[in-house]
Design a protein around this motif. Structure first.
Motif, mmCIF file in Angstrom:
data_model
loop_
_atom_site.group_PDB
_atom_site.id
_atom_site.type_symbol
_atom_site.label_atom_id
_atom_site.label_comp_id
_atom_site.label_asym_id
_atom_site.label_seq_id
_atom_site.Cartn_x
_atom_site.Cartn_y
_atom_site.Cartn_z
ATOM 1 N N PRO A 7 5.990 11.770 -11.156
ATOM 2 C CA PRO A 7 7.012 10.848 -11.659
ATOM 3 C C PRO A 7 7.360 9.791 -10.624
ATOM 4 N N GLY A 8 7.716 8.610 -11.110
ATOM 5 C CA GLY A 8 8.068 7.514 -10.218
ATOM 6 C C GLY A 8 9.554 7.483 -9.919
ATOM 7 N N PRO A 9 10.010 6.460 -9.220
ATOM 8 C CA PRO A 9 11.438 6.338 -8.905
ATOM 9 C C PRO A 9 12.259 6.030 -10.156
ATOM 10 N N ASN A 10 13.497 6.519 -10.157
ATOM 11 C CA ASN A 10 14.439 6.247 -11.249
ATOM 12 C C ASN A 10 13.913 6.697 -12.609
ATOM 13 N N ILE A 11 13.294 7.860 -12.639
ATOM 14 C CA ILE A 11 12.830 8.365 -13.927
ATOM 15 C C ILE A 11 14.034 8.815 -14.746
ATOM 16 N N SER A 12 13.876 8.835 -16.047
ATOM 17 C CA SER A 12 14.950 9.306 -16.913
ATOM 18 C C SER A 12 15.107 10.814 -16.761
ATOM 19 N N LEU A 66 2.873 19.100 -8.800
ATOM 20 C CA LEU A 66 4.136 18.388 -8.958
ATOM 21 C C LEU A 66 4.320 17.507 -7.726
ATOM 22 N N ASP A 67 4.121 16.224 -7.901
ATOM 23 C CA ASP A 67 4.210 15.272 -6.794
ATOM 24 C C ASP A 67 5.488 14.456 -6.950
ATOM 25 N N PHE A 68 6.495 14.802 -6.161
ATOM 26 C CA PHE A 68 7.799 14.149 -6.245
ATOM 27 C C PHE A 68 8.039 13.188 -5.081
ATOM 28 N N HIS A 69 6.988 12.769 -4.404
ATOM 29 C CA HIS A 69 7.161 11.929 -3.225
ATOM 30 C C HIS A 69 7.846 10.598 -3.535
ATOM 31 N N THR A 70 7.544 10.017 -4.692
ATOM 32 C CA THR A 70 8.110 8.710 -5.015
ATOM 33 C C THR A 70 9.419 8.806 -5.791
ATOM 34 N N ALA A 71 9.861 10.004 -6.119
ATOM 35 C CA ALA A 71 11.150 10.155 -6.797
ATOM 36 C C ALA A 71 12.266 9.738 -5.837
ATOM 37 N N THR A 72 13.256 9.014 -6.363
ATOM 38 C CA THR A 72 14.276 8.453 -5.484
ATOM 39 C C THR A 72 15.158 9.522 -4.858
ATOM 40 N N SER A 73 15.498 10.561 -5.585
ATOM 41 C CA SER A 73 16.354 11.605 -5.037
ATOM 42 C C SER A 73 16.200 12.863 -5.866
ATOM 43 N N SER A 74 16.761 13.956 -5.340
ATOM 44 C CA SER A 74 16.682 15.229 -6.061
ATOM 45 C C SER A 74 17.463 15.182 -7.363
ATOM 46 N N ARG A 75 18.413 14.244 -7.478
ATOM 47 C CA ARG A 75 19.177 14.143 -8.729
ATOM 48 C C ARG A 75 18.295 13.732 -9.901
ATOM 49 N N ASP A 76 17.225 12.985 -9.602
ATOM 50 C CA ASP A 76 16.303 12.603 -10.668
ATOM 51 C C ASP A 76 15.616 13.823 -11.285
ATOM 52 N N THR A 120 0.927 23.244 -6.578
ATOM 53 C CA THR A 120 0.987 22.283 -5.481
ATOM 54 C C THR A 120 2.277 21.491 -5.599
ATOM 55 N N LEU A 121 3.040 21.448 -4.524
ATOM 56 C CA LEU A 121 4.332 20.768 -4.532
ATOM 57 C C LEU A 121 4.364 19.749 -3.396
ATOM 58 N N CYS A 122 4.551 18.487 -3.760
ATOM 59 C CA CYS A 122 4.676 17.402 -2.793
ATOM 60 C C CYS A 122 6.059 16.774 -2.954
ATOM 61 N N SER A 123 6.840 16.821 -1.905
ATOM 62 C CA SER A 123 8.205 16.303 -1.988
ATOM 63 C C SER A 123 8.715 16.007 -0.583
ATOM 64 N N ARG A 124 9.717 15.151 -0.500
ATOM 65 C CA ARG A 124 10.345 14.851 0.785
ATOM 66 C C ARG A 124 11.369 15.919 1.160
#
Length: 458
Positions: A286-291, A312-322, A344-348
């Motif tokens: 998912p990208g930044p600011n996903i619904s 699950l690649d969350f690197h580009t997600a803006t925050s955990s709230r997304d 596989t989990l990719c996240s900041r």
């Protein structure tokens, strides 16, 4: 008068060596040096290089690997955009222009000419050249488009490119469409043409144009399609009905990649469910600011009883709230894909409740791969008193980097061993180049002291 050419000299050298007795008085290397000097003098005399003696079979292998390496660099480069692709010279054209010999070898390799690149304002003669040299082999077609004057979908050049793709879709193995504008006529054309040889389809929607690509049901007749990638935002993406309809017709699909938010679940209440019986790998990025509805709905809309690998690649997600709505769903609901064995989990970053949700939803995994930013968080979660039974079948850990707290790893391995859920293999990217260092040697020795675990690299 007999002309002594390099080839004749080479044959003569071989014959001289063959006539040698079993026990020669002179050391063999003296003989070889003498013959090599004779050959070198002949090559210099006639202006011939050593490379001219490379066998055609070996030259073909060199050509193939050169083209593969160039394409891999382009695919992994972040600058691989329409404008940069147009400026890069094609490696097969360069190889074919080195000499007459190389040109003859290259033209005799139809597979070398099967990647067709298309873009607006392109010279059609080059396209026809590749189509001719490919000699009917299956094609890899890539169409990259940029903004043009007016409405691009009505541009004659766009229509010409669309016609080229649709007229060769029956012999296309891989198709990638990536444009900065809507291309409905091209994709709608798939509804009327069979693509019996198509194995991979990649569609990058325009990211900033609020235009629905499909207004009718999308039917794609591609019985051999095994890999599908969709990339875009919901404002220009597929409706849930079209998305479900598309997947339901891809009966051979084994790999699905969704980048950004390519399905519009924001403006739809009815969410059709589709079952993909052969799907083995699914990648969600998912990208930044996903619904907030996107990720939970994807998990609910797709049923994949044979799914083995989930990324699950969350690197580009803006925050955990997304992603909080996904975490809530995983905590409350039944496991969405119980057959998954590799996660596989990719996240900041990953909060405790996120790890708790993943442990609940994917308790059956045997292999867990995590990016470098969350390695310590994972080991801390698995080592805490209340979660030592998480992922009970976990046997392999894959880390994206070596930069983590090794003491946490030692502690984790001891805890898992004592609990009867031992980790048997730890792989780290970049381990090979540090494997011989003294520090790593001591750490590996420490690991072997506590538990029989295999340390490797990826």
């Amino acid at each position: 008068m007999i002309m002594i050419t390099p080839k004749v000299e080479c044959v003569a050298m071989t014959q001289d060596l063959a006539r040698l007795p079993g026990k020669t008085k002179r050391p063999l290397y003296h003989i070889v040096d003498t013959q090599a000097l004779r050959l070198k003098q002949a090559l210099v005399t006639y202006g011939v290089s050593y490379i001219s003696f490379i066998p055609n079979e070996l030259l073909e292998m060199i050509f193939v690997e050169t083209v593969k390496a160039t394409r891999a660099d382009e695919d992994s480069s972040s600058s691989c955009v329409p404008t940069s692709l147009r400026l890069r010279p094609r490696p097969e054209l360069l190889l074919a222009s080195v000499s007459q010999h190389w040109r003859a070898v290259a033209l005799g390799m139809p597979l070398l000419w099967t990647e067709i690149r298309l873009f607006l304002r392109q010279n059609v003669d080059l396209v026809n050249l590749y189509l001719t040299r490919s000699q009917g082999q299956l094609l890899d077609i890539r169409f990259t488009g940029i903004h043009s004057q007016g409405l691009p979908e009505f541009d004659p050049d766009y229509l010409r490119i669309s016609c080229i793709i649709l007229s060769h879709i029956h012999v296309c193995r891989r198709l990638e469409v990536h444009g900065a504008f809507p291309f409905p006529k091209l994709l709608d054309g798939f509804k009327h043409i069979r693509a019996p040889m198509l194995e991979e389809l990649i569609v990058h929607y325009p990211l900033d144009i609020p235009h629905l690509l499909f207004t009718e049901d999308l039917l794609l007749s591609a019985d051999r399609l095994t890999a599908l990638t969709l990339n875009g935002l919901w404002v220009s993406g597929l409706s849930p009905e079209n998305f479900s309809n598309l997947l339901s017709h891809l009966t051979s699909l084994t790999h699905l990649t969704l980048i950004g938010e390519p399905v519009d679940y924001v403006r739809s209440r009815d969410i059709p469910v589709v079952e993909l019986p052969l799907l083995q790998t699914m990648i969600l990025k998912p990208g930044p600011n996903i619904s907030r509805t996107y990720m939970p709905t994807i998990f609910r809309a797709i049923r994949a009883p044979a799914l083995r690998e989930l990324v699950l690649d969350f690197h580009t997600a803006t925050s955990s709230r997304d992603l909080q709505s996904l975490v809530d769903k995983l905590n409350r609901g039944a496991p969405p894909f119980p057959s998954v064995r590799l996660l596989t989990l990719c996240s900041r970053s990953m909060a405790y409740d996120g790890w708790h949700a993943l442990a609940h939803a994917f308790s059956g995994i045997t292999t867990l791969s995590v990016s470098k930013c969350i390695v310590n968080q994972l080991m801390g979660f698995l080592s805490c008193a209340g979660r030592r039974d998480a992922f009970p079948n976990l046997r392999t850990l894959l880390f994206d980097d070596m930069q983590f707290e090794w003491s946490l790893l030692l502690q984790l391995l001891q805890i898992r061993e004592a609990a009867g859920m031992p980790v048997r293999e730890v792989k780290m990217r970049g381990f090979r180049k540090h494997a011989q260092s003294e520090l790593v040697g001591k750490l590996v020795a420490s690991l072997a002291t506590y538990t029989p675990v295999v340390i490797g690299w990826t």
